[in-house]
Enzyme design. Structure first.
Site, PDB file in Angstrom:
ATOM      1  CG  ASP A 247       9.118   1.597   1.722  1.00  0.00           C
ATOM      2  OD1 ASP A 247       8.641   2.484   2.069  1.00  0.00           O
ATOM      3  OD2 ASP A 247      10.216   1.611   0.933  1.00  0.00           O
TER       4      ASP A 247
ATOM      5  CG  ASP B 224       6.155   2.003  -8.516  1.00  0.00           C
ATOM      6  OD1 ASP B 224       6.275   2.794  -7.941  1.00  0.00           O
ATOM      7  OD2 ASP B 224       5.856   1.196  -8.266  1.00  0.00           O
TER       8      ASP B 224
END
Length: 236
Positions: A127, A8
């Site tokens: 998500d 990330d």
């Protein structure tokens, strides 16, 4: 089942968040390409990259870092974060990214995603918080059930779905096998579990489930809870 290590990116550094909160970012490396090489050396074939800044800004903020990772490894790379139009998809494709991940736009503009899936290798990122889809870098939670969104893409031509339980993400508390399985059942697509992986046992449990195509490993690796070499041996 594919094990996919994750990087990330926030301000060109490799970080991990807790429950998707940007102010929880913990920096693990200011040279993310070195991490990518380590993943490749351990046996990884794929790399999962999220441009966290891009997810909030709606544009590719960490492009130079992604370019460096692509140029210094032979990994197949999937990238997500702020990809909301065809120009951005095309840019990543031309850069050498294997497939792009569409998240927020998959909820807000399904017809666009279905049209793009005819032309490019796409993955839909679903998500969820308490079973409902979250978008815009997880800053907004919708009223749409994650399983309903998954059903929408059953015959859309996307390669896979990445299922993330936000409440588990970065917590090292164990992966939500039931949630990932429900997305796989709803979509009938290869489903990649994400969020909460804390041990080799989590990976084994996902594999035993039988309908999970892959798992994303992030914080567990960075915190020394999982050896990737051991993990790859388990699934061979």
């Amino acid at each position: 089942m594919e094990i996919i290590p994750a990087i990330d990116l926030k301000e060109a550094k490799a970080v991990r968040l807790t429950k998707g909160l940007m102010d929880s970012a913990k920096i693990y490396s200011d040279k993310p390409w070195e991490l990518a090489r380590a993943f490749e050396d351990a046996g990884a074939k794929w790399l999962h990259i999220v441009d966290l800044d891009g997810a909030f800004a709606g544009e590719s903020v960490n492009l130079k870092t992604i370019e460096a990772i692509l140029s210094k490894t032979n990994l197949q790379v999937e990238v997500g974060g702020g990809i909301r139009n065809e120009d951005r998809i095309k840019m990543y494709k031309n850069l050498g990214v294997s497939r792009v991940i569409l998240g927020s736009v998959a909820l807000k503009n399904p017809e666009f995603v279905k049209e793009m899936a005819k032309k490019y290798r796409l993955v839909v990122g679903i998500d969820a918080m308490n079973g409902f889809v979250a978008v815009e870098g997880w800053a907004e939670v919708s009223h749409i059930k994650a399983t309903d969104l998954a059903k929408l893409y059953a015959d859309a031509g996307v390669e896979a779905i990445i299922a993330t339980d936000i409440s588990k993400d970065g917590m090292l508390g164990g992966v939500n096998v039931e949630f990932s399985s429900s997305i796989a059942e709803a979509s009938k697509l290869p489903t990649i579990a994400s969020g909460g992986v804390s041990s080799i046992e989590d990976i084994v449990n996902l594999q035993k489930n039988g309908n999970i195509a892959g798992v994303i490993v992030g914080k567990a690796y960075y915190e020394g809870k999982i050896s990737l070499k051991d993990a790859f041996r388990v699934i061979l």
